[in-house]
Design a protein around this motif. Structure first.
Motif, PDB file in Angstrom:
ATOM      1  N   ASP A 127       0.733  -1.254  -0.152  1.00  0.00           N
ATOM      2  CA  ASP A 127      -0.012  -0.051   0.097  1.00  0.00           C
ATOM      3  C   ASP A 127       0.937   1.167   0.182  1.00  0.00           C
ATOM      4  OD1 ASP A 127      -2.428  -1.417   0.086  1.00  0.00           O
ATOM      5  OD2 ASP A 127      -2.630  -1.242   2.202  1.00  0.00           O
ATOM      6  N   LYS A 128       0.254   2.309  -0.731  1.00  0.00           N
ATOM      7  CA  LYS A 128       0.999   3.604  -0.548  1.00  0.00           C
ATOM      8  C   LYS A 128       0.481   4.449   0.727  1.00  0.00           C
ATOM      9  CE  LYS A 128       2.870   3.639  -4.926  1.00  0.00           C
ATOM     10  NZ  LYS A 128       3.853   2.885  -5.174  1.00  0.00           N
ATOM     11  N   ILE A 129       1.294   4.750   1.564  1.00  0.00           N
ATOM     12  CA  ILE A 129       0.772   5.285   2.906  1.00  0.00           C
ATOM     13  C   ILE A 129       1.457   6.738   3.067  1.00  0.00           C
ATOM     14  CG2 ILE A 129      -0.122   3.186   3.906  1.00  0.00           C
ATOM     15  CD1 ILE A 129       2.326   3.211   5.530  1.00  0.00           C
ATOM     16  N   LYS A 130       1.078   7.351   4.163  1.00  0.00           N
ATOM     17  CA  LYS A 130       1.646   8.586   4.627  1.00  0.00           C
ATOM     18  C   LYS A 130       1.805   8.627   6.205  1.00  0.00           C
ATOM     19  CE  LYS A 130       2.337  13.427   4.356  1.00  0.00           C
ATOM     20  NZ  LYS A 130       1.569  14.899   3.667  1.00  0.00           N
ATOM     21  N   ILE A 131       3.044   8.463   6.869  1.00  0.00           N
ATOM     22  CA  ILE A 131       2.985   8.731   8.239  1.00  0.00           C
ATOM     23  C   ILE A 131       3.806   9.970   8.386  1.00  0.00           C
ATOM     24  CG2 ILE A 131       3.755   7.660  10.333  1.00  0.00           C
ATOM     25  CD1 ILE A 131       3.495   4.808   8.800  1.00  0.00           C
ATOM     26  N   GLY A 132       3.200  10.839   9.134  1.00  0.00           N
ATOM     27  CA  GLY A 132       3.984  12.238   9.417  1.00  0.00           C
ATOM     28  C   GLY A 132       4.356  12.773   8.163  1.00  0.00           C
ATOM     29  N   ASP A 133       5.397  13.194   7.930  1.00  0.00           N
ATOM     30  CA  ASP A 133       6.023  13.774   6.835  1.00  0.00           C
ATOM     31  C   ASP A 133       6.464  12.467   5.498  1.00  0.00           C
ATOM     32  OD1 ASP A 133       5.781  16.326   7.719  1.00  0.00           O
ATOM     33  OD2 ASP A 133       7.655  16.506   8.374  1.00  0.00           O
ATOM     34  N   VAL A 134       6.460  11.485   6.018  1.00  0.00           N
ATOM     35  CA  VAL A 134       6.910  10.290   5.069  1.00  0.00           C
ATOM     36  C   VAL A 134       5.838   9.740   4.343  1.00  0.00           C
ATOM     37  CG1 VAL A 134       8.093   8.067   4.995  1.00  0.00           C
ATOM     38  CG2 VAL A 134       8.978   9.849   6.629  1.00  0.00           C
ATOM     39  N   GLU A 135       6.174   9.906   3.166  1.00  0.00           N
ATOM     40  CA  GLU A 135       5.164   9.058   1.981  1.00  0.00           C
ATOM     41  C   GLU A 135       5.856   8.210   1.124  1.00  0.00           C
ATOM     42  OE1 GLU A 135       1.835  10.452  -1.277  1.00  0.00           O
ATOM     43  OE2 GLU A 135       2.793  12.085   0.105  1.00  0.00           O
ATOM     44  N   GLY A 136       5.250   7.074   1.211  1.00  0.00           N
ATOM     45  CA  GLY A 136       5.893   5.805   0.392  1.00  0.00           C
ATOM     46  C   GLY A 136       5.105   4.494   0.222  1.00  0.00           C
ATOM     47  N   GLU A 137       5.763   3.552  -0.042  1.00  0.00           N
ATOM     48  CA  GLU A 137       5.086   2.122  -0.218  1.00  0.00           C
ATOM     49  C   GLU A 137       5.632   1.273   1.112  1.00  0.00           C
ATOM     50  OE1 GLU A 137       5.244  -1.906  -2.953  1.00  0.00           O
ATOM     51  OE2 GLU A 137       5.934   0.167  -3.751  1.00  0.00           O
ATOM     52  N   VAL A 138       4.649   0.609   1.540  1.00  0.00           N
ATOM     53  CA  VAL A 138       4.841  -0.336   2.825  1.00  0.00           C
ATOM     54  C   VAL A 138       5.478  -1.617   2.152  1.00  0.00           C
ATOM     55  CG1 VAL A 138       3.909  -1.801   4.586  1.00  0.00           C
ATOM     56  CG2 VAL A 138       2.696   0.253   4.075  1.00  0.00           C
ATOM     57  N   VAL A 139       6.853  -1.618   2.701  1.00  0.00           N
ATOM     58  CA  VAL A 139       7.428  -2.811   1.997  1.00  0.00           C
ATOM     59  C   VAL A 139       7.712  -4.199   3.060  1.00  0.00           C
ATOM     60  CG1 VAL A 139       8.978  -1.518   0.391  1.00  0.00           C
ATOM     61  CG2 VAL A 139       9.791  -1.879   2.641  1.00  0.00           C
ATOM     62  N   GLU A 140       7.445  -3.696   4.225  1.00  0.00           N
ATOM     63  CA  GLU A 140       7.440  -4.625   5.158  1.00  0.00           C
ATOM     64  C   GLU A 140       6.543  -4.229   6.467  1.00  0.00           C
ATOM     65  OE1 GLU A 140      10.522  -6.758   8.625  1.00  0.00           O
ATOM     66  OE2 GLU A 140      11.345  -5.940   6.678  1.00  0.00           O
ATOM     67  N   PHE A 141       5.670  -5.520   6.817  1.00  0.00           N
ATOM     68  CA  PHE A 141       4.935  -5.044   8.158  1.00  0.00           C
ATOM     69  C   PHE A 141       4.974  -6.404   8.930  1.00  0.00           C
ATOM     70  CE2 PHE A 141       1.101  -5.551  10.332  1.00  0.00           C
ATOM     71  CZ  PHE A 141       0.969  -4.720  11.083  1.00  0.00           C
ATOM     72  N   ASN A 142       5.478  -6.144  10.212  1.00  0.00           N
ATOM     73  CA  ASN A 142       5.211  -7.166  11.110  1.00  0.00           C
ATOM     74  C   ASN A 142       4.708  -6.474  12.620  1.00  0.00           C
ATOM     75  OD1 ASN A 142       7.387  -6.112  12.930  1.00  0.00           O
ATOM     76  ND2 ASN A 142       8.784  -7.247  11.533  1.00  0.00           N
ATOM     77  N   LEU A 143       4.373  -7.378  13.518  1.00  0.00           N
ATOM     78  CA  LEU A 143       3.604  -6.914  14.685  1.00  0.00           C
ATOM     79  C   LEU A 143       4.258  -5.625  15.347  1.00  0.00           C
ATOM     80  CD1 LEU A 143       1.911  -9.953  16.056  1.00  0.00           C
ATOM     81  CD2 LEU A 143       0.946  -8.224  14.934  1.00  0.00           C
ATOM     82  N   ARG A 144       5.723  -5.634  15.214  1.00  0.00           N
ATOM     83  CA  ARG A 144       6.436  -4.715  15.802  1.00  0.00           C
ATOM     84  C   ARG A 144       6.780  -3.215  15.206  1.00  0.00           C
ATOM     85  NH1 ARG A 144      11.789  -3.090  16.696  1.00  0.00           N
ATOM     86  NH2 ARG A 144      12.719  -4.508  14.848  1.00  0.00           N
TER      87      ARG A 144
END
Length: 171
Positions: A127-144
């Motif tokens: 997914d393409k997301i924005k967190i704060g000032d950072v916008e980009g693609e989620v390349v990894e997600f885990n519970l931490r």
């Protein structure tokens, strides 16, 4: 001396080898079963590529935890084959786990936040997301943590408990 080593290898050595082979097989079977459960549990109305990303996101979170538990169990079983009493080790792990849990409440908060991100389907790998000032693609997600690759090629690592507001681009 050689006779004792050969005798040990034929009894305990075979058991240790069997434990590791069983752990490998169990791990593989569980990974396949978890994937099938996840695929079956995903709504059929979503697009195929989104379904694939959802499966991969859930597999990285759940599959890694299961893999860790299987190997910890195998190592404990092997230690008992070497004649090491694992009762005190298990008791110590419980006490250490409690101390670490209290000392690492940020990590626990990361896991809880990651669980809710996953449960609510806020975003997935790809997914393409924005967190704060950072916008980009989620390349990894885990519970931490969540790893986002920005458009300029940087990887940004966000502890899940620190993600308060996130935007997801709808395509």
């Amino acid at each position: 001396m050689l006779k004792k080593f050969i005798e040990w290898g034929l009894t305990r050595g075979v058991k240790i080898l069997a434990i590791f082979i069983a752990a490998l097989v169990l791990n593989r079977v569980l990974q396949i079963a978890i994937r099938k459960i996840i695929v079956k549990g995903i709504k059929s109305g979503i697009k195929e590529n989104e379904k694939k990303r959802t499966v991969e996101t859930l597999m990285s979170a759940v599959g890694g935890t299961v893999r860790f538990l299987v190997w910890v169990s195998a190592v404990l079983m092997v230690l008992s084959e070497f004649g090491i009493n694992i009762g005190p080790i298990l008791a110590s792990l419980g006490i250490v786990g409690l101390a670490v849990g209290m000392a690492a409440r940020d990590t626990v908060a990361d896991f809880i936040s990651g669980f809710f991100i996953l449960l609510e389907g806020q975003y997935k790998v790809g997914d393409k997301i924005k967190i704060g000032d950072v916008e980009g693609e989620v390349v990894e997600f885990n519970l931490r943590r969540t790893v986002v690759k920005s458009e300029n090629g940087f990887l940004h690592f966000f502890p899940n408990s620190q993600i308060k507001i996130v935007g997801r681009k709808i395509e």
